[in-house]
Design a protein around this motif. Structure first.
Motif, short mmCIF file in Angstrom:
data_model
loop_
_atom_site.label_atom_id
_atom_site.label_comp_id
_atom_site.label_asym_id
_atom_site.label_seq_id
_atom_site.Cartn_x
_atom_site.Cartn_y
_atom_site.Cartn_z
N ASP A 243 122.70 -12.63 139.13
CA ASP A 243 123.61 -11.67 139.73
C ASP A 243 124.88 -12.34 140.21
O ASP A 243 124.84 -13.44 140.78
N GLY A 244 126.01 -11.68 139.95
CA GLY A 244 127.29 -12.13 140.44
C GLY A 244 127.62 -11.44 141.75
O GLY A 244 126.79 -10.75 142.34
N GLU A 245 128.85 -11.59 142.19
CA GLU A 245 129.28 -10.99 143.46
C GLU A 245 129.58 -9.51 143.33
O GLU A 245 129.53 -8.78 144.31
N LEU A 246 129.91 -9.04 142.13
CA LEU A 246 130.27 -7.64 141.90
C LEU A 246 129.06 -6.84 141.44
O LEU A 246 128.16 -7.38 140.79
N THR A 247 129.05 -5.56 141.74
CA THR A 247 128.03 -4.67 141.21
C THR A 247 128.18 -4.62 139.70
O THR A 247 129.29 -4.50 139.19
N GLY A 248 127.08 -4.75 138.97
CA GLY A 248 127.13 -4.71 137.52
C GLY A 248 127.58 -6.00 136.87
O GLY A 248 127.90 -6.03 135.69
N GLN A 249 127.59 -7.09 137.62
CA GLN A 249 128.05 -8.39 137.11
C GLN A 249 126.88 -9.36 137.03
O GLN A 249 126.11 -9.48 137.98
N LEU A 250 126.75 -10.04 135.90
CA LEU A 250 125.83 -11.15 135.76
C LEU A 250 126.63 -12.36 135.32
O LEU A 250 127.53 -12.26 134.49
N ILE A 251 126.29 -13.51 135.88
CA ILE A 251 126.90 -14.77 135.47
C ILE A 251 125.91 -15.45 134.53
O ILE A 251 124.74 -15.65 134.88
N TYR A 252 126.40 -15.78 133.34
CA TYR A 252 125.58 -16.46 132.33
C TYR A 252 125.91 -17.94 132.37
O TYR A 252 127.07 -18.33 132.28
N GLN A 253 124.87 -18.76 132.50
CA GLN A 253 125.04 -20.21 132.47
C GLN A 253 124.05 -20.79 131.49
O GLN A 253 122.86 -20.46 131.53
N GLU A 254 124.54 -21.66 130.60
CA GLU A 254 123.64 -22.34 129.68
C GLU A 254 123.88 -23.83 129.74
O GLU A 254 124.99 -24.29 130.04
N ARG A 255 122.81 -24.57 129.49
CA ARG A 255 122.86 -26.03 129.39
C ARG A 255 121.93 -26.44 128.26
O ARG A 255 120.85 -25.85 128.11
N GLY A 256 122.35 -27.44 127.51
CA GLY A 256 121.51 -27.88 126.43
C GLY A 256 122.03 -29.13 125.78
O GLY A 256 122.93 -29.81 126.32
N HIS A 257 121.46 -29.44 124.63
CA HIS A 257 121.85 -30.61 123.85
C HIS A 257 122.08 -30.18 122.40
O HIS A 257 121.28 -29.43 121.84
N LEU A 258 123.16 -30.67 121.84
CA LEU A 258 123.56 -30.40 120.46
C LEU A 258 123.26 -31.63 119.62
O LEU A 258 123.57 -32.75 120.03
N ARG A 259 122.65 -31.40 118.47
CA ARG A 259 122.34 -32.49 117.55
C ARG A 259 123.05 -32.22 116.22
O ARG A 259 122.86 -31.17 115.61
N MET A 260 123.90 -33.16 115.81
CA MET A 260 124.62 -33.04 114.54
C MET A 260 123.66 -33.42 113.41
O MET A 260 123.15 -34.54 113.37
N LEU A 261 123.44 -32.51 112.49
CA LEU A 261 122.54 -32.76 111.38
C LEU A 261 123.21 -33.61 110.30
O LEU A 261 122.53 -34.26 109.51
N THR A 262 124.53 -33.60 110.30
CA THR A 262 125.29 -34.37 109.31
C THR A 262 125.45 -35.83 109.71
O THR A 262 125.96 -36.63 108.94
#
Length: 168
Positions: free
Chosen positions: A45-64
Motif C-alpha cells: 500500500d502507498g500513501e494514496l487510496t488506490g495506490q500500490l508501490i511495486y518493488q522488485e529485486r533480483g539477479h540478471l544472468r546474461m546467457l550470451t
C-alpha cells in the motif's frame, strides 16, 4: 479479494497486493533468449487510496556471456488503481530520474490487463500486457520496438506464501 477474475480497479489492487516471486526471460531480436532473471517483488500500500508501490529485486544472468557474474537489480513503480482516471490502472516511474512521470496506462478486460496506449520513450515504443492466470500467478509480457530495438520480456509471477521474506 472478492473473486477471480477481478471485476474492477479495487479488486485488481487486491489481486496484486502482496509478495511474489518472479522469473524473467529477455529476447533481443531473435528466438534465442539473451538473459534470464529471477527475484522477489512486493506490491504494498502507498500513501494514496488506490495506490500500490511495486518493488522488485533480483539477479540478471546474461546467457550470451556464460562466465559473467549475475547482475543485481532493483526497480520501483507506482501503481494507481482508478485514482486519477476511473477504470484505469496508471503506472508511474517511482525511482530514477523519471520519478513521478507516467509509464503506462492499462484497462481491465476479464483476466487481461491490457494497455490503454503505447508508451513512447524517444524513438522506442513500449507495450506491455498482463495475463492473470489465477489467484496464485500472473504473467507480464513487454515488447520494446524501435530503430535499434526489438525486445521481448516475459515475466512470470507466483504468489509467495511465506510472508517473512521481503525484497525491501
Amino acid at each position: 479479494m472478492a473473486g477471480f477474475p477481478p471485476l474492477d480497479m479495487p479488486d485488481l489492487a487486491a489481486y496484486f497486493r502482496g509478495q511474489w516471486q518472479f522469473t524473467r526471460t529477455i529476447w533481443e531480436g531473435g528466438e534465442d533468449a539473451q538473459a534470464e532473471a529471477a527475484g522477489e517483488a512486493v506490491f504494498r500500500d502507498g500513501e494514496l487510496t488506490g495506490q500500490l508501490i511495486y518493488q522488485e529485486r533480483g539477479h540478471l544472468r546474461m546467457l550470451t556471456a556464460p562466465g559473467m557474474r549475475p547482475i543485481a537489480f532493483s526497480r520501483l513503480f507506482d501503481y494507481r488503481f482508478g485514482t486519477d482516471v476511473p477504470a484505469r490502472l496508471q503506472v508511474l516511474f517511482a525511482d530514477g530520474e523519471r520519478t513521478g512521470q507516467p509509464y503506462q496506462d492499462y484497462l481491465l478486460r476479464g483476466n487481461m490487463v491490457a494497455p490503454a496506449a503505447d508508451h513512447l520513450c524517444g524513438p522506442d515504443c513500449y507495450n506491455a500486457a498482463y495475463t492473470l492466470d489465477g489467484d496464485e500467478g500472473f504473467t507480464m509480457e513487454t515488447f520494446i520496438n524501435g530503430p535499434k530495438k526489438r525486445t521481448r520480456v516475459l515475466t512470470r509471477y507466483q504468489r509467495q506464501t511465506d510472508l517473512s521474506a521481503s525484497p525491501a
